[in-house]
Design an enzyme around this catalytic site. Structure first.
Site, mmCIF file in Angstrom:
data_model
loop_
_atom_site.group_PDB
_atom_site.id
_atom_site.type_symbol
_atom_site.label_atom_id
_atom_site.label_comp_id
_atom_site.label_asym_id
_atom_site.label_seq_id
_atom_site.Cartn_x
_atom_site.Cartn_y
_atom_site.Cartn_z
ATOM 1 N N TYR A 184 21.305 -5.585 -12.626
ATOM 2 C CA TYR A 184 20.308 -5.813 -14.034
ATOM 3 C C TYR A 184 21.300 -5.945 -15.003
ATOM 4 O O TYR A 184 21.322 -6.881 -15.967
ATOM 5 C CB TYR A 184 19.451 -4.407 -14.393
ATOM 6 C CG TYR A 184 18.967 -4.353 -15.606
ATOM 7 C CD1 TYR A 184 18.102 -5.339 -16.365
ATOM 8 C CD2 TYR A 184 19.404 -3.293 -16.779
ATOM 9 C CE1 TYR A 184 17.688 -5.290 -17.625
ATOM 10 C CE2 TYR A 184 18.781 -3.329 -17.992
ATOM 11 C CZ TYR A 184 17.978 -4.212 -18.521
ATOM 12 O OH TYR A 184 17.534 -4.265 -19.597
ATOM 13 N N LYS A 222 22.025 -9.541 -17.149
ATOM 14 C CA LYS A 222 22.240 -9.704 -18.773
ATOM 15 C C LYS A 222 23.572 -10.031 -19.167
ATOM 16 O O LYS A 222 23.403 -10.884 -20.234
ATOM 17 C CB LYS A 222 21.714 -8.355 -19.355
ATOM 18 C CG LYS A 222 20.159 -7.904 -19.128
ATOM 19 C CD LYS A 222 19.276 -8.735 -20.142
ATOM 20 C CE LYS A 222 17.803 -8.233 -20.085
ATOM 21 N NZ LYS A 222 16.954 -8.753 -21.077
ATOM 22 N N PHE A 264 20.470 0.507 -26.584
ATOM 23 C CA PHE A 264 20.532 1.853 -25.950
ATOM 24 C C PHE A 264 19.275 2.319 -25.544
ATOM 25 O O PHE A 264 18.363 1.483 -25.115
ATOM 26 C CB PHE A 264 21.264 2.932 -26.815
ATOM 27 C CG PHE A 264 22.926 2.454 -26.551
ATOM 28 C CD1 PHE A 264 23.542 1.086 -27.391
ATOM 29 C CD2 PHE A 264 23.720 3.072 -25.883
ATOM 30 C CE1 PHE A 264 24.705 0.759 -27.186
ATOM 31 C CE2 PHE A 264 25.224 2.689 -26.003
ATOM 32 C CZ PHE A 264 25.282 1.531 -26.522
#
Ligand code: UFG
Length: 333
Positions: free
Chosen positions: A145, A149, A173
């Site tokens: 993941y 990104k 966050f």
């Protein structure tokens, strides 16, 4: 018009409200795999929203949006975001998050759209070398993941050099809470996040809340995270686009409160806010959980003028109001 990919999802829809409140027209592109059409219907009651059901992995579907609408800028959320699933099914993450974005960027270049705000994550940093984490912290993701990104962040830097595409990368966050009027909220068919799981356990006795490990090297033994309110986060997207429109410069910002809260502290705060005892058990650690993550977001304050205004209590209260509505009005349970 502003194109919002993933606008039927949690963060995309709350951000869409901020643009609608600024009287901007929005087109939402979403495959509705994890987003919900009901959320889009709610957004349509707030402002001018067009909706296109489509998937970024199919370039023709996203290209048709640029052909039909005059897009000025893109706010890009559409992605899969379950860390655990990314470990067992990495291809899904690279195809959707990374290659899907490549299709989007190519359509932008084809249609001379050169501004994008991108939903990145603190998962691009990996295991922290120091806290609070600033934007210069090394990026070594420990799961697909985060890697999917980070790949997009790198591609965007290359597209800036090659084509002058300007991007603002926002590294979130832990996002929490819901719209303060409970019009929309966090709605995942598979829920893995801390606050909704605590709240869901109060509605469904079969979903006893579990703390994943209390033997971490932290003051109370549970993991520490930085819980940023969804409306504060949504505001940051508005400010990021204003910055892009004014300065026409690429940049990257952490979005967090700069405060770490332990799982135990979040749980205790939920009990306090709800005024109720919640059943809890401590189970094994969850694989891949770093012990402590919290942000240094001074840069977002200095350059974007962004600072979080809402507290953890605000996030819990709004999440609870939304959870009640979801259970009663939408899911009928
Ligand atoms: N936790 C529990 N019980 C639960 C759910 C979570 O104890 O039922 C704990 C987790 O172990 C962790 C903390 O609560 O210590 C926060 O967990 P979340 O699942 O809410 O959030 P994460 O920190 O795992 O994930 C978030 C984002 C991801 C992002 C990641 C980066 O949701 O998208 O931060 O580390 F990738």
């Amino acid at each position: 018009m502003i194109l919002i990919t993933g606008g039927a999802g949690y963060i995309g829809s709350h951000s869409a409200i901020k643009f609608l409140e600024d009287n901007r027209e929005v087109v939402i592109f979403d495959n509705l795999e994890t987003g919900h059409i009901e959320t889009v219907e709610t957004l349509k009651t707030i402002g001018r929203v067009e909706f296109v059901k489509g998937d970024l992995r199919n370039i023709d579907e996203i290209r048709s949006v640029f052909e039909k609408y005059k897009i000025d800028a893109v706010i890009h959320f559409a992605a899969n975001a379950l860390v655990g699933e990314s470990v067992t099914n990495p291809a899904k993450y690279y195809r959707n998050n990374t290659f899907g974005t490549l299709n989007l960027l190519d359509c932008m270049i084809e249609h001379d759209v050169k501004k994008i705000v991108f939903s990145s994550t603190c998962a691009t940093y990996g295991e922290p070398k120091y806290t609070p984490i600033d934007e210069n912290h090394p990026q070594n993701p420990i799961n697909p993941y985060g890697m999917s990104k980070l790949g997009v962040e790198k591609i965007m830097a290359d597209y800036d050099r090659a084509y002058g595409l300007k991007s603002i990368k926002l590294r979130y966050f832990n996002v929490a809470g819901a719209d303060n009027k409970a019009r929309i909220g966090e709605w995942h068919d598979i829920e893995t996040h801390l606050i909704p799981n605590i709240l869901k356990s109060t509605f469904d006795k079969n979903k006893k809340f579990k703390i994943f490990g209390n033997d971490y090297d932290t003051p109370d033994g549970t993991c520490i995270r930085d819980y940023v309110n969804i409306e504060d986060l949504a505001d940051a997207h508005r400010l990021a686009l204003l910055y892009l429109e004014k300065e026409n410069k690429s940049d990257v910002f952490n979005l967090g409160t700069q405060q770490g809260d332990s799982v135990k502290n979040v749980f205790d705060t939920c009990e306090r806010v709800l005024g109720a005892k919640i059943d809890v058990e401590v189970v094994e650690r969850r694989e891949g959980d770093p012990k402590e993550l919290y942000a240094n977001s001074k840069k977002a304050k200095e350059i974007l003028g962004w600072s979080p205004k809402r507290t953890l209590e605000d996030s819990i209260k709004t999440a609870y109001e939304w959870e009640k509505k979801l259970n009663k009005d939408v899911l009928n349970v």
